[in-house]
Design an enzyme around this catalytic site. Structure first.
Site, PDB file in Angstrom:
ATOM      1  N   GLU A   1       0.802  -1.234   0.000  1.00  0.00           N
ATOM      2  CA  GLU A   1       0.000   0.000   0.000  1.00  0.00           C
ATOM      3  C   GLU A   1       0.830   1.279   0.000  1.00  0.00           C
ATOM      4  O   GLU A   1       0.647   2.165   0.843  1.00  0.00           O
ATOM      5  CB  GLU A   1      -0.979  -0.001   1.179  1.00  0.00           C
ATOM      6  CG  GLU A   1      -2.018  -1.088   1.056  1.00  0.00           C
ATOM      7  CD  GLU A   1      -3.224  -0.923   1.986  1.00  0.00           C
ATOM      8  OE1 GLU A   1      -3.222   0.004   2.809  1.00  0.00           O
ATOM      9  OE2 GLU A   1      -4.154  -1.730   1.866  1.00  0.00           O
TER      10      GLU A   1
ATOM     11  N   GLU B   1      -5.505  -8.618   0.509  1.00  0.00           N
ATOM     12  CA  GLU B   1      -6.256  -8.226   1.706  1.00  0.00           C
ATOM     13  C   GLU B   1      -7.699  -7.976   1.316  1.00  0.00           C
ATOM     14  O   GLU B   1      -7.978  -7.475   0.221  1.00  0.00           O
ATOM     15  CB  GLU B   1      -5.697  -6.947   2.355  1.00  0.00           C
ATOM     16  CG  GLU B   1      -4.396  -7.146   3.087  1.00  0.00           C
ATOM     17  CD  GLU B   1      -3.900  -5.894   3.795  1.00  0.00           C
ATOM     18  OE1 GLU B   1      -4.724  -5.104   4.288  1.00  0.00           O
ATOM     19  OE2 GLU B   1      -2.667  -5.703   3.832  1.00  0.00           O
TER      20      GLU B   1
HETATM   21  C1  BGP Z   1      -4.578  -2.166   5.129  1.00  0.00           C
HETATM   22  C2  BGP Z   1      -3.191  -2.478   5.647  1.00  0.00           C
HETATM   23  C3  BGP Z   1      -3.135  -3.475   6.737  1.00  0.00           C
HETATM   24  C4  BGP Z   1      -4.338  -3.551   7.619  1.00  0.00           C
HETATM   25  C5  BGP Z   1      -5.642  -3.291   6.946  1.00  0.00           C
HETATM   26  C6  BGP Z   1      -6.802  -3.015   7.884  1.00  0.00           C
HETATM   27  O1  BGP Z   1      -4.620  -0.852   4.698  1.00  0.00           O
HETATM   28  O2  BGP Z   1      -2.376  -2.945   4.601  1.00  0.00           O
HETATM   29  O3  BGP Z   1      -1.915  -3.336   7.408  1.00  0.00           O
HETATM   30  O4  BGP Z   1      -4.162  -3.074   8.862  1.00  0.00           O
HETATM   31  O5  BGP Z   1      -5.602  -2.226   6.041  1.00  0.00           O
HETATM   32  O6  BGP Z   1      -6.759  -1.693   8.298  1.00  0.00           O
HETATM   33  P1  BGP Z   1      -6.851  -1.257   9.788  1.00  0.00           P
HETATM   34  O7  BGP Z   1      -5.786  -1.981  10.519  1.00  0.00           O
HETATM   35  O8  BGP Z   1      -6.634   0.208   9.787  1.00  0.00           O
HETATM   36  O9  BGP Z   1      -8.212  -1.644  10.243  1.00  0.00           O
END
Ligand code: BGP
Length: 469
Positions: free
Chosen positions: A165, A369
């Site tokens: 990301e 993800e």
């Molecule tokens: C993405 C990231 C992750 C993860 C996920 C969920 O943007 O790559 O690292 O954390 O989002 O987001 P959050 O942890 O803010 O709920």
């Protein structure tokens, strides 16, 4: 578009799930690990630091056994740069290499394909002190680090992801906890950092193809289709512009080695375009990814923003776009429901996004993800009944199958997250895993692993290759 008959998921489809080093490992200063920017950042009040996380560093065998019980074909995790090279560009920490060797061997012993992210939000703090990605020398540090990874693990790792990301680090660094720029012109500096990361990624892709003949490598941005709030042409234009800035800037450089024209003219208009050196374009052009990995949570919806408007809120995060005066304005999509943490839920948008990316680039895709952050409850009888998560994932898997039927070449699906871990900015209470980790924000309890209802459900999904959802 409706299909009378659906295509099946491909035979060797990579069913699995994801984590990242700083959010799951813990052991933040053990066995020679150096600090990363995640260890040194000011955590948001009411949320824990990342020192222990899910303590995967000490529980990895138990965790992998549970992944294997679910039937994972793949596990996407990240390597902590500062565990392998504590100060980012100096001595290699053999204990760090040993840990990831053990982890990879353990996965392979369970027939689980390792999908390795080289860098997931956790730049070594020592490099940050030298200017982080604003400093062009960080490119060389990343190149050296990537060689260390390819040389040590390239005999077993066949899927590499360069940078997780990158687009969210540029657009929402504050939420993710990436070091604030000291520069007066923050946006200009951010796009300079971005250019350096794009060069680092291009070089790493090239080196990977030279050192690891059987490996494949690709970028891993957060990509999502952007809807216009209405069919008003001004809104459609704003959606196109935002999509260029948020999505295509990153993928066009990774795949075609050129900056997206709309994104470039946006930067020029604002006077924030990066400085280039001779040869930069050649480096970008010569690198070729083998696939595109991307993270998807929900779509974005925007309206036009007129110059002079002053009603944009500040903040935002990976999935909540705020907007930029005169460019676009983030709005809510009234057709979608939201998670308990305010992210919209849009399974059909997943199909739309898959089609859109494939249509633009014609490279195989891997979803690295996708998932639902929620307040899970450990019941008195020891169960966790996360039907809402099953519902979310089920609807997204259905759409993935439709996208495959539409013609998209999808290699794998690795939702977030394999096991509970710490959210980027919303603590441990925002859980995503198939496996519950028994700890609270500040009480580490016994860190026991407990199978959630979704664990058993996903096991059946994988066993039936997506037929039984
Ligand atoms: C993405 C990231 C992750 C993860 C996920 C969920 O943007 O790559 O690292 O954390 O989002 O987001 P959050 O942890 O803010 O709920």
């Amino acid at each position: 578009m409706f299909h009378k008959e659906l295509k099946a998921f491909p035979k060797n489809f990579l069913w699995g799930a994801s984590t990242s080093a700083y959010q799951v490992e813990g052991a933040y200063n053990e066995d020679g690990k150096g600090l990363s920017v995640q260890d040194t950042k000011d955590v948001i009040e009411g949320t824990p630091d990342f020192k222990v996380a899910s303590d995967h560093y000490h529980h990895y065998k138990e965790d992998i056994a549970l992944f294997a019980e679910m039937g994972f074909k793949a596990y996407r995790f990240s390597i902590s740069w500062s565990r392998v090279i504590p100060d980012g560009d100096g001595e290699v920490n053999l204990k760090g290499i040993e840990f990831y060797n053990n982890l990879i061997d353990e996965l392979i012993a369970h027939d689980i394909e390792p999908i390795v992210t080289m860098y997931h939000f956790d730049l070594p703090y020592a490099l940050q002190l030298k200017g982080g990605w604003s400093n062009r020398e960080t490119i060389d540090a990343f190149v050296r680090y990537s060689k260390v990874l390819f040389e040590n693990f390239g005999d077993r790792v066949r899927y590499w992801l360069t940078i997780n990301e990158e687009n969210m680090m540029i657009l929402h660094g504050a939420a993710i906890g990436i070091g604030d720029s000291q520069n007066d012109n923050i946006q200009k500096d951010l796009y300079q950092q971005n250019h350096h990361m794009l060069l680092a990624q291009a070089k790493a892709m090239q080196i990977c193809h030279t050192i690891c003949m059987n490996a494949k490598i690709g970028p891993a941005p957060n990509i999502t289709s952007i809807y216009p709030k209405t069919s008003k042409p001004e809104d459609v234009l704003a959606a196109q512009t935002f999509s260029a800035i948020r999505n295509w800037l990153y993928l066009d450089v990774a795949v075609y080695g050129k900056y997206n024209d709309i994104a470039w003219s946006y930067m020029v208009e604002k006077g924030i375009e990066p400085n280039m050196e001779d040869g930069d374009f050649r480096i970008l052009r010569e690198a070729k990814p083998d696939f595109i990995a991307f993270n998807y949570y929900c779509t974005g919806t925007v309206a036009e923003s007129k110059i002079g408007e002053t009603d944009l809120k500040t903040g935002g995060d990976q999935q909540i776009s705020v907007g930029e005066y005169g460019v676009y304005k983030g709005t809510q999509n009234e057709n979608l429901q939201k998670t308990e943490f305010g992210w919209e839920i849009d399974p059909i948008g997943f199909r739309i996004t898959l089609r859109e990316i494939y249509d633009r680039y014609h490279l195989p895709l891997i979803v690295t993800e996708n998932g639902l952050g929620a307040y899970d409850k450990l019941e008195e009888d020891g169960t966790i009944n996360d039907d809402y998560r099953i519902d979310y994932l089920k609807k997204h898997i259905e759409q993935a199958r439709l996208a495959i039927t539409d013609g998209v070449d999808l290699l794998g699906y690795c939702p977030w997250s394999a096991i509970d871990l710490i959210s980027t900015h919303q603590g441990f209470k925002k859980r995503y895993g198939f496996i519950y980790v028994n700890r609270d924000e500040f009480d580490l309890k016994d860190l026991n692993r407990i199978r959630k209802k979704s664990f058993y459900w996903y096991k059946d999904v994988i066993a039936s290759n997506g037929e039984k959802i």
